[in-house]
Design a protein around this motif. Sequence first.
Motif, PDB file in Angstrom:
ATOM      1  N   ILE A 148     -19.078 -20.663   7.183  1.00  0.00           N
ATOM      2  CA  ILE A 148     -20.156 -19.872   8.125  1.00  0.00           C
ATOM      3  C   ILE A 148     -21.195 -20.011   6.204  1.00  0.00           C
ATOM      4  O   ILE A 148     -22.575 -19.539   6.553  1.00  0.00           O
ATOM      5  CB  ILE A 148     -20.526 -18.594   8.433  1.00  0.00           C
ATOM      6  CG1 ILE A 148     -19.608 -18.855   9.801  1.00  0.00           C
ATOM      7  CG2 ILE A 148     -21.751 -17.892   9.277  1.00  0.00           C
ATOM      8  CD1 ILE A 148     -19.015 -17.826  11.010  1.00  0.00           C
ATOM      9  N   LEU A 149     -20.596 -19.650   5.712  1.00  0.00           N
ATOM     10  CA  LEU A 149     -21.485 -19.001   4.031  1.00  0.00           C
ATOM     11  C   LEU A 149     -22.104 -19.872   3.327  1.00  0.00           C
ATOM     12  O   LEU A 149     -23.640 -19.413   3.332  1.00  0.00           O
ATOM     13  CB  LEU A 149     -20.604 -18.285   3.399  1.00  0.00           C
ATOM     14  CG  LEU A 149     -20.811 -17.529   2.136  1.00  0.00           C
ATOM     15  CD1 LEU A 149     -21.401 -16.127   2.511  1.00  0.00           C
ATOM     16  CD2 LEU A 149     -19.748 -17.368   1.099  1.00  0.00           C
ATOM     17  N   ILE A 150     -21.494 -20.632   3.707  1.00  0.00           N
ATOM     18  CA  ILE A 150     -21.877 -22.448   3.159  1.00  0.00           C
ATOM     19  C   ILE A 150     -23.067 -22.582   3.606  1.00  0.00           C
ATOM     20  O   ILE A 150     -24.910 -22.374   3.150  1.00  0.00           O
ATOM     21  CB  ILE A 150     -21.016 -23.128   3.025  1.00  0.00           C
ATOM     22  CG1 ILE A 150     -19.934 -23.008   1.948  1.00  0.00           C
ATOM     23  CG2 ILE A 150     -21.784 -24.687   2.197  1.00  0.00           C
ATOM     24  CD1 ILE A 150     -18.425 -24.109   1.871  1.00  0.00           C
ATOM     25  N   PHE A 151     -22.515 -23.070   5.018  1.00  0.00           N
ATOM     26  CA  PHE A 151     -23.920 -23.472   6.608  1.00  0.00           C
ATOM     27  C   PHE A 151     -25.317 -22.701   5.474  1.00  0.00           C
ATOM     28  O   PHE A 151     -26.192 -23.010   6.064  1.00  0.00           O
ATOM     29  CB  PHE A 151     -23.463 -23.579   7.239  1.00  0.00           C
ATOM     30  CG  PHE A 151     -22.877 -25.289   7.600  1.00  0.00           C
ATOM     31  CD1 PHE A 151     -23.600 -25.871   7.609  1.00  0.00           C
ATOM     32  CD2 PHE A 151     -21.595 -25.402   7.309  1.00  0.00           C
ATOM     33  CE1 PHE A 151     -22.932 -27.355   8.174  1.00  0.00           C
ATOM     34  CE2 PHE A 151     -20.638 -26.751   6.480  1.00  0.00           C
ATOM     35  CZ  PHE A 151     -21.489 -27.320   7.426  1.00  0.00           C
ATOM     36  N   CYS A 152     -24.761 -21.033   6.511  1.00  0.00           N
ATOM     37  CA  CYS A 152     -26.347 -20.363   6.529  1.00  0.00           C
ATOM     38  C   CYS A 152     -27.065 -20.001   5.047  1.00  0.00           C
ATOM     39  O   CYS A 152     -27.852 -20.260   5.341  1.00  0.00           O
ATOM     40  CB  CYS A 152     -25.606 -18.832   7.203  1.00  0.00           C
ATOM     41  SG  CYS A 152     -25.283 -19.002   8.838  1.00  0.00           S
ATOM     42  N   PHE A 153     -26.537 -20.260   4.601  1.00  0.00           N
ATOM     43  CA  PHE A 153     -26.990 -20.390   2.376  1.00  0.00           C
ATOM     44  C   PHE A 153     -28.076 -21.161   2.532  1.00  0.00           C
ATOM     45  O   PHE A 153     -29.203 -21.330   2.105  1.00  0.00           O
ATOM     46  CB  PHE A 153     -26.416 -20.269   1.690  1.00  0.00           C
ATOM     47  CG  PHE A 153     -26.929 -20.081   0.607  1.00  0.00           C
ATOM     48  CD1 PHE A 153     -27.671 -18.802  -0.334  1.00  0.00           C
ATOM     49  CD2 PHE A 153     -26.759 -21.102  -0.487  1.00  0.00           C
ATOM     50  CE1 PHE A 153     -28.164 -19.330  -1.123  1.00  0.00           C
ATOM     51  CE2 PHE A 153     -27.260 -21.384  -1.418  1.00  0.00           C
ATOM     52  CZ  PHE A 153     -28.464 -20.377  -2.327  1.00  0.00           C
ATOM     53  N   VAL A 154     -27.045 -22.797   2.579  1.00  0.00           N
ATOM     54  CA  VAL A 154     -28.428 -23.540   2.846  1.00  0.00           C
ATOM     55  C   VAL A 154     -29.318 -23.748   3.924  1.00  0.00           C
ATOM     56  O   VAL A 154     -30.621 -24.282   3.741  1.00  0.00           O
ATOM     57  CB  VAL A 154     -27.022 -24.987   2.922  1.00  0.00           C
ATOM     58  CG1 VAL A 154     -28.328 -26.249   3.342  1.00  0.00           C
ATOM     59  CG2 VAL A 154     -26.483 -25.207   2.188  1.00  0.00           C
ATOM     60  N   SER A 155     -28.536 -23.710   5.186  1.00  0.00           N
ATOM     61  CA  SER A 155     -30.324 -23.039   6.222  1.00  0.00           C
ATOM     62  C   SER A 155     -31.178 -22.285   5.353  1.00  0.00           C
ATOM     63  O   SER A 155     -32.067 -22.733   5.221  1.00  0.00           O
ATOM     64  CB  SER A 155     -29.194 -22.657   7.570  1.00  0.00           C
ATOM     65  OG  SER A 155     -29.985 -22.687   7.987  1.00  0.00           O
ATOM     66  N   LEU A 156     -30.805 -20.604   5.294  1.00  0.00           N
ATOM     67  CA  LEU A 156     -32.013 -20.466   4.636  1.00  0.00           C
ATOM     68  C   LEU A 156     -32.794 -20.717   3.316  1.00  0.00           C
ATOM     69  O   LEU A 156     -33.534 -20.972   3.876  1.00  0.00           O
ATOM     70  CB  LEU A 156     -31.362 -18.963   4.090  1.00  0.00           C
ATOM     71  CG  LEU A 156     -31.212 -17.916   4.631  1.00  0.00           C
ATOM     72  CD1 LEU A 156     -30.416 -16.901   3.835  1.00  0.00           C
ATOM     73  CD2 LEU A 156     -32.274 -17.191   5.752  1.00  0.00           C
ATOM     74  N   VAL A 157     -32.320 -21.940   2.520  1.00  0.00           N
ATOM     75  CA  VAL A 157     -32.940 -22.403   1.591  1.00  0.00           C
ATOM     76  C   VAL A 157     -33.741 -23.123   2.083  1.00  0.00           C
ATOM     77  O   VAL A 157     -35.037 -24.038   2.273  1.00  0.00           O
ATOM     78  CB  VAL A 157     -31.925 -22.952   0.308  1.00  0.00           C
ATOM     79  CG1 VAL A 157     -32.787 -24.626  -0.382  1.00  0.00           C
ATOM     80  CG2 VAL A 157     -31.441 -22.604   0.059  1.00  0.00           C
ATOM     81  N   PHE A 158     -33.404 -24.122   3.509  1.00  0.00           N
ATOM     82  CA  PHE A 158     -34.016 -25.097   4.117  1.00  0.00           C
ATOM     83  C   PHE A 158     -34.964 -24.762   4.923  1.00  0.00           C
ATOM     84  O   PHE A 158     -36.519 -24.676   4.914  1.00  0.00           O
ATOM     85  CB  PHE A 158     -33.242 -26.146   5.293  1.00  0.00           C
ATOM     86  CG  PHE A 158     -33.042 -27.486   4.730  1.00  0.00           C
ATOM     87  CD1 PHE A 158     -31.963 -27.167   3.368  1.00  0.00           C
ATOM     88  CD2 PHE A 158     -33.158 -28.236   5.454  1.00  0.00           C
ATOM     89  CE1 PHE A 158     -31.550 -28.366   3.003  1.00  0.00           C
ATOM     90  CE2 PHE A 158     -32.525 -29.392   4.961  1.00  0.00           C
ATOM     91  CZ  PHE A 158     -31.348 -29.377   3.391  1.00  0.00           C
ATOM     92  N   ALA A 159     -35.327 -22.950   5.228  1.00  0.00           N
ATOM     93  CA  ALA A 159     -35.942 -22.339   5.876  1.00  0.00           C
ATOM     94  C   ALA A 159     -37.503 -21.849   4.934  1.00  0.00           C
ATOM     95  O   ALA A 159     -38.147 -22.197   5.571  1.00  0.00           O
ATOM     96  CB  ALA A 159     -35.398 -21.392   6.845  1.00  0.00           C
ATOM     97  N   CYS A 160     -37.204 -21.600   3.834  1.00  0.00           N
ATOM     98  CA  CYS A 160     -38.139 -20.881   3.033  1.00  0.00           C
ATOM     99  C   CYS A 160     -38.801 -22.448   2.781  1.00  0.00           C
ATOM    100  O   CYS A 160     -39.858 -22.227   1.988  1.00  0.00           O
ATOM    101  CB  CYS A 160     -37.323 -20.666   1.845  1.00  0.00           C
ATOM    102  SG  CYS A 160     -36.810 -19.543   2.130  1.00  0.00           S
ATOM    103  N   ILE A 161     -37.829 -23.563   2.026  1.00  0.00           N
ATOM    104  CA  ILE A 161     -38.799 -24.876   1.833  1.00  0.00           C
ATOM    105  C   ILE A 161     -40.068 -24.782   3.058  1.00  0.00           C
ATOM    106  O   ILE A 161     -41.206 -25.080   2.410  1.00  0.00           O
ATOM    107  CB  ILE A 161     -37.711 -25.801   1.488  1.00  0.00           C
ATOM    108  CG1 ILE A 161     -36.698 -25.668  -0.011  1.00  0.00           C
ATOM    109  CG2 ILE A 161     -39.215 -26.893   0.972  1.00  0.00           C
ATOM    110  CD1 ILE A 161     -36.487 -26.482  -0.311  1.00  0.00           C
ATOM    111  N   GLY A 162     -39.305 -25.268   4.322  1.00  0.00           N
ATOM    112  CA  GLY A 162     -39.835 -25.283   5.855  1.00  0.00           C
ATOM    113  C   GLY A 162     -41.144 -24.655   5.834  1.00  0.00           C
ATOM    114  O   GLY A 162     -42.357 -25.601   5.512  1.00  0.00           O
ATOM    115  N   PHE A 163     -40.870 -23.806   5.532  1.00  0.00           N
ATOM    116  CA  PHE A 163     -42.358 -22.917   5.527  1.00  0.00           C
ATOM    117  C   PHE A 163     -43.069 -22.819   4.751  1.00  0.00           C
ATOM    118  O   PHE A 163     -44.444 -22.602   5.342  1.00  0.00           O
ATOM    119  CB  PHE A 163     -41.282 -21.300   7.318  1.00  0.00           C
ATOM    120  CG  PHE A 163     -41.317 -21.590   7.649  1.00  0.00           C
ATOM    121  CD1 PHE A 163     -41.787 -21.446   9.117  1.00  0.00           C
ATOM    122  CD2 PHE A 163     -39.714 -21.353   8.379  1.00  0.00           C
ATOM    123  CE1 PHE A 163     -41.255 -21.118  10.270  1.00  0.00           C
ATOM    124  CE2 PHE A 163     -39.330 -21.148   9.101  1.00  0.00           C
ATOM    125  CZ  PHE A 163     -40.178 -21.316  10.458  1.00  0.00           C
TER     126      PHE A 163
END
Length: 233
Positions: A148-163
């Motif tokens: 969860i830690l790895i996937f959620c961290f990468v998910s947050l990075v993707f969200a920041c870039i996308g938005f």
Amino acid sequence: MKLPPDDQSLHHYVKNTWEVILKNWENGYSLEQDLQNMINYIEERRDGLNADKFDCRELDWEEDYVRAIDYHEKKLDYVENRRAYVEDVAKFWREHFTYLTEQSSKILVEAFKAIVLLNGAALIAAISFVSGQISNPEFHVQLAAKMILIFCFVSLVFACIGFSLLHSISHGISNEYKGRTFRPYVHAKIESIGDEVERYLSARGLFVNFFIYGSIILFGLGLGMALSIVVFF
């Protein structure tokens, strides 16, 4: 009787003058003054006909005048219809760009906050297991927490870039094209806004979708894999 030659014909003058007026008008120049000058000239020719200043024995000045008036009125109708159409298109895009700059930012913020809250809650829960705050967790629980830690961290990075990209694009479109929607209108530029916006978004939209939807997929994938580890191991 034959019609007057082109250098004396009112119809020929009106036709040529309208071509110049419309070309300038569609390129953003005012048509009122040139149009008024032409109307004044038409009235002078009409007064001349009424005063029998033209020799009608060989040339049909009246027919020439009727043709000129008919052509003139058709172009006036065209201008009114064209003006209404261009103003409607400009108004549509102006309101659309205003929405992009004023309202879409609020929507983006709310959507981004929702993703951050979901990922943040999952990260906090995972960190509590990985950091040892919960005593003696089983190995598969720790493994699920790390997943969860790895996937959620990468998910947050993707969200920041996308938005960030989406915010930049929405304001970039508005800054690029909104100026075209104010007078004086250049007709070709207003009509081309839709196609140009589509081309503007075609490549950039792929990157935005990749990062935003990728963020959601990563979050769901991380939780799904973590849940599978907890349930089946």
